[in-house]
Design a protein around this motif. Structure first.
Motif, PDB file in Angstrom:
ATOM      1  N   ILE A 159      48.670  37.941  34.964  1.00 44.85           N
ATOM      2  CA  ILE A 159      48.478  39.226  35.653  1.00 44.85           C
ATOM      3  C   ILE A 159      47.004  39.568  35.855  1.00 44.85           C
ATOM      4  N   THR A 160      46.112  39.136  34.945  1.00 48.52           N
ATOM      5  CA  THR A 160      44.686  39.416  35.131  1.00 48.52           C
ATOM      6  C   THR A 160      43.853  38.210  34.727  1.00 48.52           C
ATOM      7  N   LEU A 161      42.657  38.132  35.314  1.00 48.77           N
ATOM      8  CA  LEU A 161      41.653  37.136  34.955  1.00 48.77           C
ATOM      9  C   LEU A 161      40.350  37.882  34.698  1.00 48.77           C
ATOM     10  N   ASP A 162      39.821  37.751  33.483  1.00 50.02           N
ATOM     11  CA  ASP A 162      38.639  38.517  33.105  1.00 50.02           C
ATOM     12  C   ASP A 162      37.470  37.597  32.787  1.00 50.02           C
ATOM     13  N   LEU A 235      34.970  41.066  30.084  1.00 48.84           N
ATOM     14  CA  LEU A 235      34.497  42.201  30.868  1.00 48.84           C
ATOM     15  C   LEU A 235      35.397  43.423  30.727  1.00 48.84           C
ATOM     16  N   TYR A 236      36.702  43.205  30.612  1.00 51.48           N
ATOM     17  CA  TYR A 236      37.623  44.339  30.689  1.00 51.48           C
ATOM     18  C   TYR A 236      37.513  45.295  29.498  1.00 51.48           C
ATOM     19  N   VAL A 237      36.900  44.856  28.401  1.00 51.10           N
ATOM     20  CA  VAL A 237      36.788  45.750  27.247  1.00 51.10           C
ATOM     21  C   VAL A 237      35.563  46.673  27.373  1.00 51.10           C
ATOM     22  N   ILE A 238      34.719  46.442  28.388  1.00 51.95           N
ATOM     23  CA  ILE A 238      33.528  47.274  28.578  1.00 51.95           C
ATOM     24  C   ILE A 238      33.915  48.479  29.432  1.00 51.95           C
ATOM     25  N   GLY A 239      33.790  49.649  28.913  1.00 52.73           N
ATOM     26  CA  GLY A 239      34.142  50.856  29.656  1.00 52.73           C
ATOM     27  C   GLY A 239      33.236  51.086  30.862  1.00 52.73           C
ATOM     28  N   THR A 263      45.225  37.058  31.096  1.00 52.15           N
ATOM     29  CA  THR A 263      46.269  37.862  30.458  1.00 52.15           C
ATOM     30  C   THR A 263      47.590  37.537  31.130  1.00 52.15           C
ATOM     31  N   SER A 264      48.620  37.258  30.339  1.00 47.77           N
ATOM     32  CA  SER A 264      49.918  36.862  30.885  1.00 47.77           C
ATOM     33  C   SER A 264      51.035  37.700  30.283  1.00 47.77           C
ATOM     34  N   PRO A 288      51.452  41.136  41.936  1.00 53.30           N
ATOM     35  CA  PRO A 288      51.991  39.993  42.683  1.00 53.30           C
ATOM     36  C   PRO A 288      51.134  38.744  42.549  1.00 53.30           C
ATOM     37  N   PHE A 289      49.878  38.919  42.178  1.00 54.35           N
ATOM     38  CA  PHE A 289      48.976  37.798  41.911  1.00 54.35           C
ATOM     39  C   PHE A 289      47.970  38.271  40.856  1.00 54.35           C
ATOM     40  N   PRO A 290      47.328  37.342  40.139  1.00 50.29           N
ATOM     41  CA  PRO A 290      46.397  37.748  39.076  1.00 50.29           C
ATOM     42  C   PRO A 290      45.223  38.558  39.631  1.00 50.29           C
ATOM     43  N   VAL A 291      44.931  39.671  39.000  1.00 49.60           N
ATOM     44  CA  VAL A 291      43.825  40.528  39.396  1.00 49.60           C
ATOM     45  C   VAL A 291      42.584  40.131  38.599  1.00 49.60           C
ATOM     46  N   ARG A 292      41.502  39.838  39.280  1.00 48.44           N
ATOM     47  CA  ARG A 292      40.265  39.456  38.601  1.00 48.44           C
ATOM     48  C   ARG A 292      39.344  40.659  38.459  1.00 48.44           C
ATOM     49  N   SER A 293      38.897  40.894  37.256  1.00 48.80           N
ATOM     50  CA  SER A 293      37.955  41.995  37.006  1.00 48.80           C
ATOM     51  C   SER A 293      36.606  41.666  37.633  1.00 48.80           C
TER      52      SER A 293
END
Length: 295
Positions: A159-162, A235-239, A263-264, A288-293
């Motif tokens: 679902i995501t790529l960070d 990156l995703y843990v940085i506010g 993240t899966s 619908p596809f992995p979201v990249r931060s």
């Protein structure tokens, strides 16, 4: 031959590596080698052939791996059929990483429960290495995990790529990192290993200068904001506010590509409860596809 042997054979067929097989099924390499020897003695055949490129399954080994895969599917179907009967009135149990539970899950669950108001859910957070064990043991029905994992009985829907990033209060050069103070934080063992491997390849074993070790990623970010040192984290843990105060650089692998952490959503290939099926469909619609931060 039992369920552990079935899993071992299917993982060997996929990875062609005893090292990777040991990592996937959470036992030591000598234990994997011993299990293979026991199976070869039981069936009176050679199962693997070693070479400089790793291992190859013999024809007998390929047959047993196929048989093992079939048995895993049949056993999981039986287990899931029984669980589905028992879960008709049980809440949906979801495992998820700690930071994911704070950053993304509130929005996801809020939207989901608006669409399915009759569903009851229980959320349990932990490290991804713990969560994969929970779901494989049947403690959680579905889960979100971060990093690379494999189990032939489950789907892993990304679902995501960070990007993994170096953060610092002031601009710095990546080549200077071994000479600068670093802030460490307590995190999932798989992520720690990923960062250690990158550091080893990038700096040829030079040891980073540890300035401070803290308990979690948010404390780590706040500490870096004070100028104590640099840190390496997803990156995703940085506010959003912290991003305005920090200098952020994605780290690159040896091919010059950004080092990413996935993240899966993990869910069984067999039957699920109606609530779980609804949740999986909802997530696939939402992602619908992995979201990249992006930085």
């Amino acid at each position: 031959m039992d369920e552990k042997d079935w899993l071992l054979l299917t993982v060997l067929a996929k990875s062609k590596s005893i090292t990777q097989a040991a990592s996937y099924i959470y036992i030591s390499q000598p234990a994997v080698t011993k299990r293979i020897k026991l199976l070869e003695n039981e069936f009176q055949v050679r199962i693997i052939i070693r070479s400089n490129e790793g291992i190859q399954l013999t024809e007998a080994g390929k047959y047993l791996a196929q048989y093992a895969g079939d048995m895993i599917e049949r056993t999981e179907k039986a287990k899931n059929d029984v669980k589905k009967i028992c879960r008709q009135k049980e809440p949906l149990r979801i495992g998820l990483p700690r930071m994911f539970s704070q950053i993304m899950m509130p929005k996801i669950m809020g939207s989901f429960l608006q669409n399915y108001p009759d569903v009851q859910a229980q959320l349990r957070s932990g490290f991804s290495s713990e969560i994969i064990q929970w779901i494989c043991n049947g403690e959680e029905e579905i889960a979100f995990i971060r990093g690379e994992y494999y189990n032939p009985s489950y789907y892993f829907y990304p679902i995501t790529l960070d990007p993994i990033c170096v953060i610092s209060r002031n601009k710095l050069a990546i080549d200077d990192l071994p000479n600068l103070p670093r802030v460490f934080y307590w995190t999932d063992p798989r992520l720690s290993q990923l960062l250690d491997n990158w550091w080893e390849k990038r700096f040829y074993g030079r040891i980073s200068t540890a300035k401070l070790e803290v308990g979690d990623s948010q404390t780590c970010v706040h500490t870096v904001e004070q100028g104590t040192g640099f840190a390496i984290l997803p990156l995703y843990v940085i506010g959003e506010q912290a991003k305005k105060n920090l200098y952020i650089q994605p780290i690159l692998n040896q091919k010059g590509e950004a080092l990413l952490r996935k993240t899966s959503l993990v869910y069984p290939k067999g039957h699920m409860s109606n609530s779980a099926e609804c949740f999986v469909d909802f997530i696939k619609t939402m992602f619908p596809f992995p979201v990249r931060s992006e930085i």
